[in-house]
Structures are given as C-alpha cells and as structure tokens.
Design a protein around this motif. Sequence first.
Motif, PDB file in Angstrom:
ATOM      1  N   LEU A  45      50.718  28.209  76.084  1.00 59.90           N
ATOM      2  CA  LEU A  45      51.545  28.853  77.098  1.00 59.90           C
ATOM      3  C   LEU A  45      51.351  30.364  77.079  1.00 59.90           C
ATOM      4  CD1 LEU A  45      53.731  28.351  79.274  1.00 59.90           C
ATOM      5  CD2 LEU A  45      55.441  28.754  77.493  1.00 59.90           C
ATOM      6  N   ARG A  46      51.376  30.948  75.877  1.00 54.28           N
ATOM      7  CA  ARG A  46      51.184  32.393  75.774  1.00 54.28           C
ATOM      8  C   ARG A  46      49.780  32.786  76.229  1.00 54.28           C
ATOM      9  NH1 ARG A  46      53.093  35.375  70.377  1.00 54.28           N
ATOM     10  NH2 ARG A  46      55.047  34.574  71.260  1.00 54.28           N
ATOM     11  N   ARG A  47      48.796  31.973  75.867  1.00 59.08           N
ATOM     12  CA  ARG A  47      47.430  32.242  76.320  1.00 59.08           C
ATOM     13  C   ARG A  47      47.344  32.179  77.849  1.00 59.08           C
ATOM     14  NH1 ARG A  47      45.105  29.080  73.087  1.00 59.08           N
ATOM     15  NH2 ARG A  47      44.305  30.583  71.590  1.00 59.08           N
ATOM     16  N   GLY A  48      48.073  31.248  78.437  1.00 54.73           N
ATOM     17  CA  GLY A  48      48.097  31.131  79.884  1.00 54.73           C
ATOM     18  C   GLY A  48      48.665  32.371  80.546  1.00 54.73           C
ATOM     19  N   TYR A  49      49.767  32.900  79.976  1.00 57.29           N
ATOM     20  CA  TYR A  49      50.356  34.123  80.532  1.00 57.29           C
ATOM     21  C   TYR A  49      49.405  35.310  80.378  1.00 57.29           C
ATOM     22  CZ  TYR A  49      54.962  32.256  81.637  1.00 57.29           C
ATOM     23  OH  TYR A  49      55.998  31.568  82.218  1.00 57.29           O
ATOM     24  N   LEU A  50      48.684  35.386  79.268  1.00 60.81           N
ATOM     25  CA  LEU A  50      47.714  36.472  79.085  1.00 60.81           C
ATOM     26  C   LEU A  50      46.585  36.367  80.103  1.00 60.81           C
ATOM     27  CD1 LEU A  50      47.461  36.733  75.191  1.00 60.81           C
ATOM     28  CD2 LEU A  50      48.477  38.390  76.765  1.00 60.81           C
ATOM     29  N   PHE A  51      46.068  35.146  80.317  1.00 60.97           N
ATOM     30  CA  PHE A  51      45.018  34.943  81.314  1.00 60.97           C
ATOM     31  C   PHE A  51      45.521  35.335  82.707  1.00 60.97           C
ATOM     32  CE2 PHE A  51      42.705  31.396  78.745  1.00 60.97           C
ATOM     33  CZ  PHE A  51      42.064  32.367  78.008  1.00 60.97           C
ATOM     34  N   GLY A  52      46.728  34.865  83.041  1.00 62.30           N
ATOM     35  CA  GLY A  52      47.273  35.150  84.361  1.00 62.30           C
ATOM     36  C   GLY A  52      47.501  36.633  84.569  1.00 62.30           C
ATOM     37  N   LEU A  53      48.088  37.293  83.569  1.00 60.25           N
ATOM     38  CA  LEU A  53      48.339  38.723  83.690  1.00 60.25           C
ATOM     39  C   LEU A  53      47.024  39.493  83.788  1.00 60.25           C
ATOM     40  CD1 LEU A  53      50.635  40.778  83.760  1.00 60.25           C
ATOM     41  CD2 LEU A  53      50.406  41.007  81.270  1.00 60.25           C
ATOM     42  N   GLY A  54      46.028  39.063  83.011  1.00 64.03           N
ATOM     43  CA  GLY A  54      44.721  39.707  83.087  1.00 64.03           C
ATOM     44  C   GLY A  54      44.112  39.603  84.475  1.00 64.03           C
ATOM     45  N   ALA A  55      44.205  38.415  85.081  1.00 64.59           N
ATOM     46  CA  ALA A  55      43.650  38.212  86.429  1.00 64.59           C
ATOM     47  C   ALA A  55      44.347  39.103  87.440  1.00 64.59           C
ATOM     48  CB  ALA A  55      43.785  36.740  86.822  1.00 64.59           C
ATOM     49  N   TYR A  56      45.675  39.108  87.423  1.00 64.19           N
ATOM     50  CA  TYR A  56      46.414  39.860  88.434  1.00 64.19           C
ATOM     51  C   TYR A  56      46.306  41.362  88.225  1.00 64.19           C
ATOM     52  CZ  TYR A  56      48.363  35.602  90.401  1.00 64.19           C
ATOM     53  OH  TYR A  56      48.508  34.392  91.032  1.00 64.19           O
ATOM     54  N   VAL A  57      46.212  41.818  86.965  1.00 65.28           N
ATOM     55  CA  VAL A  57      46.026  43.246  86.724  1.00 65.28           C
ATOM     56  C   VAL A  57      44.661  43.696  87.247  1.00 65.28           C
ATOM     57  CG1 VAL A  57      45.674  44.972  84.908  1.00 65.28           C
ATOM     58  CG2 VAL A  57      47.644  43.442  84.807  1.00 65.28           C
ATOM     59  N   LEU A  58      43.626  42.897  86.996  1.00 67.38           N
ATOM     60  CA  LEU A  58      42.297  43.238  87.513  1.00 67.38           C
ATOM     61  C   LEU A  58      42.299  43.272  89.038  1.00 67.38           C
ATOM     62  CD1 LEU A  58      39.987  41.192  85.101  1.00 67.38           C
ATOM     63  CD2 LEU A  58      40.233  43.673  85.205  1.00 67.38           C
TER      64      LEU A  58
END
Length: 310
Positions: A4-17
Amino acid sequence: MSELRRGYLFGLGAYVLWGFFPLYIKLLRPAGPIEILAHRVVWSVVFVALVLAVQRNWGFLRALARRPKALGAITVAAALIGVNWGTYIYGVNSDRVVETALGYFINPLVVILLGVTVLRERLRRAQWLALGIGGLAVAVLTVDYGRLPYIALTLALTFGSYSLVKKRLGFPAAQGLFVESAVLALPALAYLGWLGWRADSTFGHVSTGHTALLVFAGAATAIPLLLFAGAANRLPLTGLGILQYSAPIIQLGCGLLIFHEPMPPARLAGFALVWVALIVFTVDGVRHARRSSKAALLGATPEPAAVTGR
C-alpha cells in the motif's frame, strides 16, 4: 515497505512528474508544439519498445492482431491522446499553464458526464450537484476569459474519453502506450521528415542539450505512466482519486509562481467553484466507497445461528 505504501509512492511520483511537466515543455523551445508532439510520439515508441524487450513481452502483439475491434479502439484511443498531448503542449507554450491545470481539475466532472451520456449511468444527488457547480464554474470562467476556456475543455474531454476507451480495453500501461504511440508514429515521422526537408527542424540544429531533451520526451512520457500503473495495481480507487488532484495543483503553482500568469478575481472565483465541485465529488465518492465496503463486509459475514427455546 508495504504494498500500500509503495502504491502511494508510485502514485505520488507519477502525479508530481505530471505536475512539473510544464517546466520540461518550456525547455523544448524553440521547437513548435507539433514538432514536440511528433518527437514525443516517436521517442515513446523507442523507449517503451526497449522496456518491452527487457521484459521479453511481445506476445500481446500476436493476440492483438486477431482482435480487429480492439485495434480499432486503440486507434481511437491514440487519436484522443494525440489531441490531448498536442493541446497540452500548445497550452504550455502559449503561456496558458493555468488553463491547462483547469482542464485536469475538471476532468473528473467530465468523466461523470461521460458516464451519464455514454454509459447511461445513474448519478447520485451529490454527483449532480458537483456537475451543476462545475457548469457554473465554466460559465464564470467563460465571462472572465471572454471566450470558452477551450484548452481546458479540450484537455478534459479528450482525456476523459481516452480513459473511457482505455477502461474498456483493459490493456497494461506499457503495452497500451507502445501500440498507441506506434499508431501515431507514421504521421509523426512523416511530419518530422517534412520539417527536415524544409530545413525547419530544430532537432540537431539548436544545441546538443536541446536535441537530448527532445529524445528524452519518450522517457518523460512513459515513466510517469508506468509509475501510475504500479499505483493503480496497489491502491484503492478512492486513494488514487484523491492523489490525482496533486498534478493540476502543481501545474497551477507553476503557472502562477514560476511563469507569473495572471489570476484576476473573476478567474479565481471560477477556480474556487471548480474546487467546491471537486470537494463535493470527492466526499461523496469516499462515503459511497465506505458504504459499499461495509455492505460487502456485512454480506460476507455469516448470520449467527438462531437460538431456539423450549
């Protein structure tokens, strides 16, 4: 680290980029919007082909060749995302980053509208309220701009329609991006060849850094999409839905704080109405998801055995 935490990191990384993408687009000047779009398409094909080669994942092409309806749907998706990319690049390079941010703010409301008009879905009262507030916001912004905010509306409509087509196809991110980019690659190469023939191409003629940035367009397109796919596989829909607002918030910040685009009071009022609509939409979505989860849990719980008396 939990999934779950990895998912939030991936999602935040995508949207920040995605949020900071206007900074990258600005660096590609003096290339014009269509030239940038063409390079984005061509180098996306190259980058994703390398990813698929490393994964040794080419079997999907044979299966896809036997599905003409899917090929037709992918062609439609490619056209929609091509228009979306081109409009976004044009908006950024014409100093309308704030309006591009507006497009992605209203995108969830457009998705609701598509659900009603295309999928014949029934909306809850809060969703109708969010749509009404969103419509009022567009009216206020139209008065402020002196025209329809056509860049924002085009971005929202094309990406919403693209999402609808992609949902029906159910293609993995890398495979979908490869095929969609491949569909657009031939006209993109033709346009780049025509630019070169006219000696109007900036590729290889401005600087080494500029050429490298154009080549990097493929990775800049694919990496956030692959991160998003990793997030979508790990996060609940409500979590992903809330994260999606981070990209237009960052874009809006870029437009106001870095590029110093104007935000007169009437425009701010229009954006405020959009944010109110999104709050209504998000709160309703979270509540509905919780009620659905609770109902499913209760439905899965066996009823206690009845106590019989003598």
